[in-house]
Structures are given as C-alpha cells and as structure tokens.
Design an enzyme around this catalytic site. Sequence first.
Site, PDB file in Angstrom:
ATOM      1  N   LYS A 150     -24.800  21.110  28.381  1.00  0.00           N
ATOM      2  CA  LYS A 150     -25.242  20.743  26.480  1.00  0.00           C
ATOM      3  C   LYS A 150     -24.752  19.982  25.951  1.00  0.00           C
ATOM      4  CE  LYS A 150     -22.001  22.677  23.394  1.00  0.00           C
ATOM      5  NZ  LYS A 150     -21.568  21.307  23.125  1.00  0.00           N
ATOM      6  N   ASN A 151     -23.237  19.325  26.772  1.00  0.00           N
ATOM      7  CA  ASN A 151     -22.321  18.089  26.420  1.00  0.00           C
ATOM      8  C   ASN A 151     -23.178  17.075  27.566  1.00  0.00           C
ATOM      9  OD1 ASN A 151     -21.018  19.574  24.666  1.00  0.00           O
ATOM     10  ND2 ASN A 151     -19.013  19.554  25.834  1.00  0.00           N
ATOM     11  N   ARG A 160     -21.796  18.267  15.315  1.00  0.00           N
ATOM     12  CA  ARG A 160     -20.593  17.046  14.786  1.00  0.00           C
ATOM     13  C   ARG A 160     -20.806  16.652  16.086  1.00  0.00           C
ATOM     14  NH1 ARG A 160     -15.796  17.466  13.418  1.00  0.00           N
ATOM     15  NH2 ARG A 160     -15.979  16.026  14.460  1.00  0.00           N
ATOM     16  N   CYS A 206     -13.835  20.698  11.253  1.00  0.00           N
ATOM     17  CA  CYS A 206     -14.665  21.780  12.473  1.00  0.00           C
ATOM     18  C   CYS A 206     -13.569  22.558  13.084  1.00  0.00           C
ATOM     19  CB  CYS A 206     -14.501  20.474  13.499  1.00  0.00           C
ATOM     20  SG  CYS A 206     -14.548  21.584  15.277  1.00  0.00           S
ATOM     21  N   ARG A 259     -10.610  16.696  14.315  1.00  0.00           N
ATOM     22  CA  ARG A 259     -12.003  15.330  15.137  1.00  0.00           C
ATOM     23  C   ARG A 259     -12.320  14.330  14.937  1.00  0.00           C
ATOM     24  NH1 ARG A 259     -15.426  20.215  17.847  1.00  0.00           N
ATOM     25  NH2 ARG A 259     -16.122  18.357  19.664  1.00  0.00           N
ATOM     26  N   ASP A 285     -12.271  23.027  27.016  1.00  0.00           N
ATOM     27  CA  ASP A 285     -13.031  23.880  27.039  1.00  0.00           C
ATOM     28  C   ASP A 285     -13.594  25.298  27.474  1.00  0.00           C
ATOM     29  OD1 ASP A 285     -16.069  21.056  26.030  1.00  0.00           O
ATOM     30  OD2 ASP A 285     -13.942  22.009  24.956  1.00  0.00           O
ATOM     31  N   ILE A 306      -5.491  19.270  23.647  1.00  0.00           N
ATOM     32  CA  ILE A 306      -6.261  18.144  22.995  1.00  0.00           C
ATOM     33  C   ILE A 306      -6.551  18.987  21.690  1.00  0.00           C
ATOM     34  CG2 ILE A 306      -8.887  17.418  23.356  1.00  0.00           C
ATOM     35  CD1 ILE A 306      -7.118  17.046  25.943  1.00  0.00           C
ATOM     36  N   ARG A 314     -24.945  28.481  20.330  1.00  0.00           N
ATOM     37  CA  ARG A 314     -24.850  26.644  20.233  1.00  0.00           C
ATOM     38  C   ARG A 314     -24.679  26.232  21.868  1.00  0.00           C
ATOM     39  NH1 ARG A 314     -20.917  23.920  16.444  1.00  0.00           N
ATOM     40  NH2 ARG A 314     -21.670  22.193  17.297  1.00  0.00           N
TER      41      ARG A 314
HETATM   42  C1  EPZ Z   1     -16.229  16.273  23.588  1.00  0.00           C
HETATM   43  O1  EPZ Z   1     -16.368  16.656  21.934  1.00  0.00           O
HETATM   44  C2  EPZ Z   1     -17.152  17.460  23.925  1.00  0.00           C
HETATM   45  N1  EPZ Z   1     -18.205  17.743  22.928  1.00  0.00           N
HETATM   46  C3  EPZ Z   1     -16.376  18.734  23.367  1.00  0.00           C
HETATM   47  O2  EPZ Z   1     -16.457  20.111  23.754  1.00  0.00           O
HETATM   48  C4  EPZ Z   1     -14.806  18.617  24.008  1.00  0.00           C
HETATM   49  O3  EPZ Z   1     -13.916  19.743  23.962  1.00  0.00           O
HETATM   50  C5  EPZ Z   1     -13.790  17.764  23.928  1.00  0.00           C
HETATM   51  O4  EPZ Z   1     -15.193  16.720  24.289  1.00  0.00           O
HETATM   52  C6  EPZ Z   1     -12.656  17.115  24.804  1.00  0.00           C
HETATM   53  O5  EPZ Z   1     -13.245  17.874  25.782  1.00  0.00           O
HETATM   54  C7  EPZ Z   1     -19.090  16.996  22.903  1.00  0.00           C
HETATM   55  O6  EPZ Z   1     -19.755  16.483  24.181  1.00  0.00           O
HETATM   56  C8  EPZ Z   1     -20.354  16.969  22.213  1.00  0.00           C
HETATM   57  P1  EPZ Z   1     -12.515  14.239  22.088  1.00  0.00           P
HETATM   58  P2  EPZ Z   1     -15.058  15.260  21.690  1.00  0.00           P
HETATM   59  O7  EPZ Z   1     -13.434  12.671  20.818  1.00  0.00           O
HETATM   60  O8  EPZ Z   1     -16.011  14.150  21.875  1.00  0.00           O
HETATM   61  C9  EPZ Z   1      -8.994  13.347  18.987  1.00  0.00           C
HETATM   62  C10 EPZ Z   1     -18.387  21.795  23.412  1.00  0.00           C
HETATM   63  O9  EPZ Z   1     -16.924  23.503  23.179  1.00  0.00           O
HETATM   64  N2  EPZ Z   1      -9.934  11.699  18.447  1.00  0.00           N
HETATM   65  O10 EPZ Z   1     -12.509  13.603  23.427  1.00  0.00           O
HETATM   66  O11 EPZ Z   1     -15.808  15.130  20.324  1.00  0.00           O
HETATM   67  C11 EPZ Z   1      -9.381  14.325  18.838  1.00  0.00           C
HETATM   68  O12 EPZ Z   1      -8.990  15.161  17.521  1.00  0.00           O
HETATM   69  C12 EPZ Z   1     -16.916  20.827  22.808  1.00  0.00           C
HETATM   70  O13 EPZ Z   1     -18.518  22.035  24.276  1.00  0.00           O
HETATM   71  C13 EPZ Z   1      -9.390  10.862  17.697  1.00  0.00           C
HETATM   72  O14 EPZ Z   1      -8.148  11.133  17.482  1.00  0.00           O
HETATM   73  O15 EPZ Z   1     -14.059  14.883  21.406  1.00  0.00           O
HETATM   74  C14 EPZ Z   1      -8.792  15.266  19.769  1.00  0.00           C
HETATM   75  O16 EPZ Z   1      -7.989  15.827  19.509  1.00  0.00           O
HETATM   76  C15 EPZ Z   1     -16.143  21.152  22.137  1.00  0.00           C
HETATM   77  N3  EPZ Z   1     -10.360  10.307  17.064  1.00  0.00           N
HETATM   78  C16 EPZ Z   1      -9.168  14.606  21.231  1.00  0.00           C
HETATM   79  O17 EPZ Z   1      -8.819  12.916  20.668  1.00  0.00           O
HETATM   80  C17 EPZ Z   1     -11.120   9.945  17.768  1.00  0.00           C
HETATM   81  O18 EPZ Z   1     -11.621   9.382  16.891  1.00  0.00           O
HETATM   82  C18 EPZ Z   1     -10.149  14.212  21.972  1.00  0.00           C
HETATM   83  O19 EPZ Z   1     -11.284  14.438  21.552  1.00  0.00           O
HETATM   84  C19 EPZ Z   1     -12.153  10.342  18.671  1.00  0.00           C
HETATM   85  C20 EPZ Z   1     -11.215  11.740  18.956  1.00  0.00           C
END
Ligand code: EPZ
Length: 418
Positions: free
Chosen positions: A22-23, A91, A115, A120, A305, A327, A397
């Site tokens: 998916k990702n 998202r 979320c 996020r 995840d 995370i 999803r």
């Molecule tokens: C991706 O989400 C994945 N989704 C998530 O999978 C996964 O849990 C996550 O990466 C971490 O591995 C997809 O790839 C579609 P991040 P993403 O930006 O990119 C903070 C699932 O179950 N952050 O790596 O949204 C954020 O709040 C989903 O399939 C900021 O503060 O995650 C988090 O604490 C759930 N500001 C950390 O960084 C930003 O601009 C990591 O988030 C961006 C992120």
Amino acid sequence: MDKLVVEGGVPLQGEIAVSGAKNATLPLMAATLLASGQHKLSNTPRLRDIRTMGRLLEHMGAACEHDDLMTIDTGSVQKPEAPYELVKTMRASVLVLGPLVARHGCARVSLPGGCAIGARPINLHLEALKQMGAEVLLEEGYVIARARELKGATITFEQVTVTGTENILMAASLAKGATRLVNAAREPEIVALADYLNTMGARIEGAGTSQITIEGVRELTPPADPFPVIPDRIEAGTYLIAAGITGGAITLTHCSPEHLQALIEKLRSAGLTIETGPDRIQVRSNGPIRSIDVKTYPFPGFPTDMQAQFMALMTLGDGVSFIVEQIFENRFMHALELTRMGARIELDGRSAMVRGVKGLSGAPVMATDLRASASLVLAALAAKGITSISRIYHLDRGYESMETKLSQVGARIWREKE
Ligand code: EPZ
C-alpha cells in the site's frame, strides 16, 4: 458497517501470498502526475486507500483503471487540487502536493487534519517546498502552494519523514538544478519511488540512504513497461505474527525478507523459528513465546507499523515486555482493546509494559486505526472463544482480503454486517 468475527484457538498452517505494498503504491500513483501520458503499475493491491487515491487523481482529470494492471493516464489533468472530502479519509493524499507544484506550478491541497495515532503535521513538507522557492499559504484549511519554477536546494529534515521525503523527491525531480536531501527516510518504499522516477528519466542517487541527491530535469515521460509494486512488508510481518501467536507454521510467498530484517530478528528472539529464501519466509512456532523489549525506529529499525501487532504477540509472552513507540505520540489505542480480551498492559506516555498471560479470551472489541485493527485480529486468532471486531473499515484500508488469506491457512474468521 461490517465487523469481523473470529473463533480463536486454531494453529494456522499453510501458505499465504503477500500483496503489493500500500505504502509503495500510493506515492507511485502520485508520481504519475509528474509525467503526462499513460502509466502502468503491476502487483497493485485492491485496498480502500488505493481506490481513494484513484478517485483523487480522477478528480484532477486523470483516468484510472484498475484491472490486472493499474493504468493511470494523466494527459488531461487540469485541476491541481485535493479536496477535503477525499483528503480527510486518507492523509497520504498530501503526496500529490510535490508533483502538482513541480509539474503545474500550483496546488491546492486540503490539510490532512488529525489522525487517531497522532497530530501528524506536514510542516516539514511545506518548509522544504518553501526552501525550493515555492510560495506556501494556508487558507481555510487548505495548503495553497505556487512556484513558477522550483529550484534545487539542500534540505535537512529535522525529523525523518517518509511522505515528506517522497513529496520532495518528486518535486525535486523537475526542479531547476540539484537538490540534496539530508536525514532522508530510508524505507524500501522510498527506493521503489526513486526507481520509478529514474525509469521516467529522473536523475536520483542515494535512495535508501539518509542522503539523496536529485539532479532536476526539464521533463519526465511515463515508462514504456508496467512498473512492479514491491511486496507489502507490513502485511507480511502481520502474517508472521499470526503464525507465532497461534502456535502454527506458515510460508509467506511473493515477499521480500530483506525488508523485514529488524522484525525477523525480534521474532526469533521471541522464540519463533524463521527461515528465509529470495521471495519467501517460513515461520513456525517453537515452544513458548518469550517476552522481549522493542523500540520503534525509522527504517531499517523496528517499524512503528508493526508495533501494535507485536504487542498482541507479547500479551502471551512468558514474562514482561517493554514496548516504546518513538515515532507517533498516540499509537497505543489497541492496548485498551487488548485489555478487554484479558491482556495485562500498563501504559505510560509512549511506553507500554506488557505482562504475559496464559491465554486471552474472546470479546467484542473496536478497531480504531489500521494497524490497531490488525493487532485485534491477531489476538482474536489466539483467544479462546469468539471475538467480534467492529469498524473494520480501518482494516480494509491496508489489508487485501485478510479474512480470505487467513481462512486459507485454517482460521475460523468471517465478515458480518454490524
Ligand atoms: C508514513 O506516514 C506511512 N504512511 C505510515 O504508515 C507510517 O506509520 C509512517 O510513515 C512512519 O513509518 C505512508 O507511507 C502512506 P512520517 P507519514 O512523516 O509519512 C512527524 C500505515 O499504517 N512529522 O514518517 O505520515 C510525524 O508526526 C501508515 O500504513 C512531523 O512532525 O509519517 C511523526 O511523528 C500509518 N512533521 C513522524 O514525524 C512533518 O512534516 C514520522 O512521520 C512530517 C512528519
């Protein structure tokens, strides 16, 4: 709304084919916006989020077909916007931001909003686009981004962000000059996206490491051949735990063991026997589940995840397991539901202490987010009696035909209308 009903206690035996990730599929679909014409993706999973991304691209004017191959024609995209109605359900819609600004010079994308697992924010995505010369405004819950031409820049992410790295990788591919990403995410899905962009004519080096360089080009073109989506490492990891928690033995096919090293090491420490081949993983239970500690990290560390699914396994451990979620700030909602099934879990901020119990018992529980729902299915497979899991649209999803795949290895699991 549907619910899943599980009668637990069956050791799972047999073979499960893992679907496409998916990702990985979501950023590849967004990347089609960078090159006008017909794109083809193979091994794409049939999931709610994928359908949502397809609807979003169609909203912009693209044409999307999902048969054996997924075909996306972006030749007539003329509306560079992602409306709240679609973004609020997924998202990852934010992934269209970078491609739209790079290819169309403007984008109007709804802020994703909150979320279940955390705030996020997307501040790192927006700061990076500003560093590349984009004007970024927030108006009525939307991000309005404009740039006559994006310019290459050196961008250091203060925090590793997967979709942030993906958004800027795509934007930089069409920027003027070179971009260097520092502290970039290293997930396999990033490598897959870079491979796709390079197949379209981009010039990206270093994907999979924390430093990625992108030499902007003037134009990208859709690849001639269908591009294969990598296997879903989180789906694979979920089924490895399904074997372990039920005391069974499963062979996963069509998967990439090299994407699961951290999890496999932890599962071996927890007492499972795991053998790997080029595209398969054999797992079998080998005596009691050992309680071990886990902390989540960006790739290649233990994936967040998989935290909820691993906690389900630890509820039946032979001692006490400490789990730290580093995370996301609120990713323990599954713990409250597992407790209803007899698990003994104490939460303290981002830490959870899991005291193993002899057995779980079936109960009505509620899914709250994608991986929490997978955790509840795993616990239900091991529990004595019947468990009903409501709100399983969360599960749909990210898991293709989960009840079919689990039934094929002996699980007593079926879907009912709420
Ligand atoms: C991706 O989400 C994945 N989704 C998530 O999978 C996964 O849990 C996550 O990466 C971490 O591995 C997809 O790839 C579609 P991040 P993403 O930006 O990119 C903070 C699932 O179950 N952050 O790596 O949204 C954020 O709040 C989903 O399939 C900021 O503060 O995650 C988090 O604490 C759930 N500001 C950390 O960084 C930003 O601009 C990591 O988030 C961006 C992120």
